[in-house]
Design an enzyme around this catalytic site. Structure first.
Site, PDB file in Angstrom:
ATOM      1  N   LYS A 272       3.353  37.335   9.636  1.00 52.00           N
ATOM      2  CA  LYS A 272       2.848  37.609  10.764  1.00 52.00           C
ATOM      3  C   LYS A 272       3.471  38.922  11.896  1.00 52.00           C
ATOM      4  O   LYS A 272       3.333  39.338  11.366  1.00 52.00           O
ATOM      5  CB  LYS A 272       2.868  36.346  11.452  1.00 52.00           C
ATOM      6  CG  LYS A 272       2.519  34.624  10.267  1.00 52.00           C
ATOM      7  CD  LYS A 272       1.982  33.322  11.139  1.00 52.00           C
ATOM      8  CE  LYS A 272       1.713  32.310  10.037  1.00 52.00           C
ATOM      9  NZ  LYS A 272       2.867  31.743   9.750  1.00 52.00           N
TER      10      LYS A 272
ATOM     11  N   ASP B 140       8.996  26.495  16.209  1.00 49.93           N
ATOM     12  CA  ASP B 140       8.930  26.992  14.712  1.00 49.93           C
ATOM     13  C   ASP B 140       8.149  28.293  15.579  1.00 49.93           C
ATOM     14  O   ASP B 140       7.428  28.080  15.971  1.00 49.93           O
ATOM     15  CB  ASP B 140       7.644  26.306  14.729  1.00 49.93           C
ATOM     16  CG  ASP B 140       7.052  26.919  12.801  1.00 49.93           C
ATOM     17  OD1 ASP B 140       7.576  28.314  12.951  1.00 49.93           O
ATOM     18  OD2 ASP B 140       6.465  26.011  12.330  1.00 49.93           O
TER      19      ASP B 140
ATOM     20  N   ARG C 113       5.688  38.371   2.399  1.00 45.36           N
ATOM     21  CA  ARG C 113       5.162  36.574   2.774  1.00 45.36           C
ATOM     22  C   ARG C 113       6.417  35.864   2.614  1.00 45.36           C
ATOM     23  O   ARG C 113       6.948  35.650   1.383  1.00 45.36           O
ATOM     24  CB  ARG C 113       4.441  35.825   2.095  1.00 45.36           C
ATOM     25  CG  ARG C 113       3.030  36.935   2.893  1.00 45.36           C
ATOM     26  CD  ARG C 113       1.450  36.187   2.040  1.00 45.36           C
ATOM     27  NE  ARG C 113       1.446  34.906   2.324  1.00 45.36           N
ATOM     28  CZ  ARG C 113       0.768  35.270   2.931  1.00 45.36           C
ATOM     29  NH1 ARG C 113       0.134  36.310   3.657  1.00 45.36           N
ATOM     30  NH2 ARG C 113       0.183  34.187   4.450  1.00 45.36           N
TER      31      ARG C 113
ATOM     32  N   TYR D 189      17.551  37.112 -10.900  1.00 47.38           N
ATOM     33  CA  TYR D 189      18.081  34.820 -11.055  1.00 47.38           C
ATOM     34  C   TYR D 189      19.237  35.079 -10.151  1.00 47.38           C
ATOM     35  O   TYR D 189      20.337  35.492 -10.106  1.00 47.38           O
ATOM     36  CB  TYR D 189      18.507  34.294 -11.391  1.00 47.38           C
ATOM     37  CG  TYR D 189      17.240  33.512 -12.151  1.00 47.38           C
ATOM     38  CD1 TYR D 189      16.980  31.825 -10.948  1.00 47.38           C
ATOM     39  CD2 TYR D 189      15.814  32.771 -13.267  1.00 47.38           C
ATOM     40  CE1 TYR D 189      15.437  30.830 -10.758  1.00 47.38           C
ATOM     41  CE2 TYR D 189      15.851  31.995 -12.905  1.00 47.38           C
ATOM     42  CZ  TYR D 189      14.724  31.585 -12.235  1.00 47.38           C
ATOM     43  OH  TYR D 189      13.972  30.593 -12.196  1.00 47.38           O
TER      44      TYR D 189
ATOM     45  N   GLU E   9      21.020  32.238  -7.927  1.00 38.17           N
ATOM     46  CA  GLU E   9      20.777  30.175  -7.084  1.00 38.17           C
ATOM     47  C   GLU E   9      22.166  30.480  -6.194  1.00 38.17           C
ATOM     48  O   GLU E   9      22.837  30.879  -7.086  1.00 38.17           O
ATOM     49  CB  GLU E   9      21.124  29.502  -7.853  1.00 38.17           C
ATOM     50  CG  GLU E   9      19.410  29.410  -8.696  1.00 38.17           C
ATOM     51  CD  GLU E   9      19.188  28.139  -9.446  1.00 38.17           C
ATOM     52  OE1 GLU E   9      19.806  27.359  -9.341  1.00 38.17           O
ATOM     53  OE2 GLU E   9      18.056  28.137 -10.134  1.00 38.17           O
TER      54      GLU E   9
ATOM     55  N   THR F 147       8.105  32.499   9.789  1.00 34.77           N
ATOM     56  CA  THR F 147       7.635  32.711   8.714  1.00 34.77           C
ATOM     57  C   THR F 147       8.475  34.554   8.937  1.00 34.77           C
ATOM     58  O   THR F 147       8.120  34.460  10.347  1.00 34.77           O
ATOM     59  CB  THR F 147       6.382  33.043   8.660  1.00 34.77           C
ATOM     60  OG1 THR F 147       5.553  33.175   9.677  1.00 34.77           O
ATOM     61  CG2 THR F 147       5.960  31.409   8.080  1.00 34.77           C
TER      62      THR F 147
HETATM   63  N1  DSN Z   1      -1.416  29.557   7.577  1.00 34.14           N
HETATM   64  C1  DSN Z   1      -0.766  30.130   9.833  1.00 34.14           C
HETATM   65  C2  DSN Z   1      -1.881  30.543  10.149  1.00 34.14           C
HETATM   66  O1  DSN Z   1      -2.831  30.839   9.615  1.00 34.14           O
HETATM   67  O2  DSN Z   1      -1.182  29.986  11.516  1.00 34.14           O
HETATM   68  C3  DSN Z   1       0.514  29.642   9.878  1.00 34.14           C
HETATM   69  O3  DSN Z   1       0.629  28.074   9.105  1.00 34.14           O
END
Ligand code: DSN
Length: 420
Positions: free
Chosen positions: A230, A201, A236, A55, A57, A227
């Site tokens: 991707k 974003d 993730r 942990y 925090e 994120t």
């Molecule tokens: N779920 C993502 C996507 O597939 O583009 C976006 O958050």
């Protein structure tokens, strides 16, 4: 092809079998969902370490738990690598994923009831950009821009007019189904005119930005949200980046505003992914993702497919299947049976419902991670073409034939993290 999981197999053979089955599925299929990828074995290892027993925090040097001698170093490493890779003054690597990262932005810069602006979900935006069914559209007053029906492109005169009329506190640019380059300077000018905080974003294109295959939102955006799983090819998770002036507000919003303890095993894996993304080979990867998407788009156009905006500048292609007279969901499910994994998706001005829309969304990050190049894109387009035709005719034999052809090519191109 399965990785050995000796402890898991001994303790929980049922779950181990499921993991093995997923590994096999990922190995055998052509994964075209543009938001997915294959992490490296190193990222996979980092995300499965004992760091998750801790942990922590707070932030490095300012924790609410003792025993942070190592965790602080891990988080500092991830932060330093994010700052260096994206050329930003501040990075927070703790958001659990993209939606919590965006929620933290709201907490930092707006009050409930304030007006916020983003691209409408059916036009290619994201739920958390103020869309009605999301908390961000319920707790804030979301106003939404779209793309032009004739071009599939953003009309900046319309965005400016809407922004000046509505005076949002926050403007989001970026989304989930945008095949074209995001014009960060144009958004920044509009945000400045109406006094809004501009949030880029870049979840979908973070890896392309890191690899020099898409313009950077730095220095145009006030906040960059992304994120890490991707095109960036990490675990993730998510990151928020900004100039130093916004550091305190963002950090406070992530913790204690929204979250408790960070997932330290994810922080470690993010650090590894950022290290990988700073290598010359990642620049080659990012350029190849775009080259493959362009080649695939051309091959699909040659086969009579209707692509939103007429093609792509990035990793993603949005196909309107209306002219093929096959609904997106029917096509996606048939392609899945053919070993080609896509998602059905609304297209701008879609007359159909989101759960049964007109389009499918595809992309090249995963296949590029497996080493497929532009020379393979005609075959991919051909499989999609045959698959969509078979979907319309309910020809299961044709789908089975495609599936075996796909599996053959995939077996010659082992996936990172899965290679046995
Ligand atoms: N779920 C993502 C996507 O597939 O583009 C976006 O958050």
């Amino acid at each position: 092809m399965t990785l050995p999981h000796p402890a898991l197999s001994a303790t929980d053979p049922e779950l181990a079998a499921l993991v093995g089955a997923e590994e096999q599925l990922q190995a055998e299929t052509l994964r075209l969902i543009p938001s997915e990828n294959y992490v490296s074995a190193a990222v996979l290892e980092a995300s499965g370490t004992v760091l998750q027993n801790k942990y922590s925090e707070g932030y490095a040097g300012r924790r609410y738990y003792e025993g942070q001698q190592v965790i602080d170093q891990v988080e500092r490493l991830a932060v330093a690598r994010a700052k260096a890779l994206f050329g930003v003054e501040h990075a927070n690597v703790q958001p659990y994923s993209g939606s919590p990262a965006n929620l933290a932005v709201y907490l930092a810069f707006a009050d409930p009831g304030d007006t916020v602006m983003g691209m409408a979900l059916p036009m290619g935006g994201h739920l958390t950009h103020g869309w009605g069914v999301s908390a961000t559209g319920k707790w804030f007053r979301g106003v939404q821009y779209g793309v032009r029906q004739d071009t599939g492109l953003i009309d900046f005169d319309e965005v400016r007019e809407l922004a000046l009329k509505e005076r949002p506190k926050i403007i989001f640019c970026g989304g989930t189904a945008l095949p074209r380059t995001i014009d960060f300077p144009a958004f920044a000018e509009i945000a400045r005119e109406c006094g809004a905080v501009l949030v880029a974003d870049v979840a979908h294109i973070a890896g392309l930005i890191a690899g020099g295959a898409h313009p950077s939102p730095v220095p145009h955006a006030d906040v960059i949200s992304t994120t890490t799983h991707k095109t960036l090819r990490g675990p993730r998770g998510a990151m928020l980046m900004s100039r130093e002036e916004h550091a305190k507000a963002l950090d406070k919003a992530v913790f204690p505003g929204l979250q408790g303890g960070p997932h330290n095993q994810t922080t470690a894996a993010i650090a590894v992914a950022l290290h990988e993304a700073s290598q010359p080979s990642f620049r080659t990867y990012a350029q190849s993702v775009v080259a493959n998407a362009r080649a695939l788009a051309e091959a699909l156009l040659d086969r009579g497919f209707d692509l939103v905006s007429g093609g792509t500048d990035n990793h993603l292609i949005l196909m309107d299947l209306t002219p093929k007279e096959v609904p997106g969901k029917v096509a996606a499910k048939a392609l899945d049976r053919a070993g080609i994994v896509v998602n059905y998706n609304t297209v701008p001005y879609d007359p159909r419902k989101p759960f049964d829309p007109s389009g499918i969304r595809i992309g090249t990050p995963s296949l590029t991670s497996r080493g497929l190049g532009t020379e393979h894109m005609a075959a991919v387009a051909d499989w999609i073409d045959r698959g969509v035709t078979a979907a319309g005719k309910e020809d299961e034999q044709a789908l089975a034939t495609i599936r075996s052809e796909v599996a053959e090519l995939m077996s010659a191109h082992p996936a990172p993290g899965l290679a046995g």
